[in-house]
Design a protein around this motif. Sequence first.
Motif, short mmCIF file in Angstrom:
data_model
loop_
_atom_site.label_atom_id
_atom_site.label_comp_id
_atom_site.label_asym_id
_atom_site.label_seq_id
_atom_site.Cartn_x
_atom_site.Cartn_y
_atom_site.Cartn_z
N ARG A 104 0.91 -1.23 0.07
CA ARG A 104 0.21 0.14 -0.18
C ARG A 104 0.97 1.29 -0.09
O ARG A 104 0.42 2.25 -0.56
N LYS A 105 1.97 1.12 0.72
CA LYS A 105 2.85 2.25 0.76
C LYS A 105 3.85 2.35 -0.65
O LYS A 105 4.96 2.98 -0.83
N GLY A 106 3.49 1.33 -1.59
CA GLY A 106 4.20 1.63 -2.97
C GLY A 106 5.68 0.97 -3.02
O GLY A 106 6.16 0.95 -3.84
N PHE A 107 5.94 0.01 -1.99
CA PHE A 107 7.05 -0.85 -1.98
C PHE A 107 6.71 -2.14 -2.96
O PHE A 107 5.79 -2.73 -2.89
N SER A 108 7.98 -2.54 -3.61
CA SER A 108 7.70 -3.32 -4.61
C SER A 108 7.51 -4.68 -3.72
O SER A 108 7.73 -4.89 -2.71
N TYR A 109 6.98 -5.82 -4.57
CA TYR A 109 6.63 -7.03 -3.79
C TYR A 109 8.17 -7.92 -3.37
O TYR A 109 8.01 -8.13 -2.39
N THR A 110 8.97 -7.42 -4.40
CA THR A 110 10.25 -8.17 -3.93
C THR A 110 10.91 -7.48 -2.71
O THR A 110 11.47 -8.27 -1.87
#
Length: 211
Positions: free
Chosen positions: A190-196
């Motif tokens: 939700r905070k825009g961090f990538s899945y990896t």
Amino acid sequence: MKITRIKKRKNRRLYDIFIDGEFSFSVSSNKVLQKFGLEQGQIFQPDNFNKLREKIEFFEAENILLQFLGYRFRSKKEILIKLTSKKISRSTIDALIAKYEAKGFINDENFAESYILDLITHHPQGNFAIRQKLKQRGISNEIIKRLSEEYLSGENEHEMAIKELSKRKTRYMKLEPRERRNKALAFLQRKGFSYTCARECIEEILFSEES
């Protein structure tokens, strides 16, 4: 053309100007009336009246702009939206932006750099989210690319994700492993961090002690 009436609006600082018995325009304060010498009974030639209107609009718009710039850096798009919402003509907006770009008060690259640093310091979020916010504020791809190379590396994103996740570590550690992982992953994404990036940080902060 003759000013036939100047009427102060109730409970507001605005003054309505009537020309030849019809409403023509408003000014924001008595100071504007005094600055431009507007008074009832004043007579204008059409060309002079139009030039006066342009000067008044520029003056009023400049005051709005300076107040808007007083809080923080602004992008050109933010300024355009703000002044357009005040019904300022596009020609006046363009002239104001050009004037304050020349003075160095409007600069999209400076704005973007300040905005990125503020987010990194006070509102950590993923690189994707930061880039999207910059695009929404009208920052060019060229500027975003240049500043991303300087500030939005994978290492920096990892550090921000660790910082955000650490704030919730105590809460998440009370959950069963599957729920812990899912909730932490949803939070970081939700905070825009990538899945990896999110998965790596979750394993590092929430599961390293169990391995």
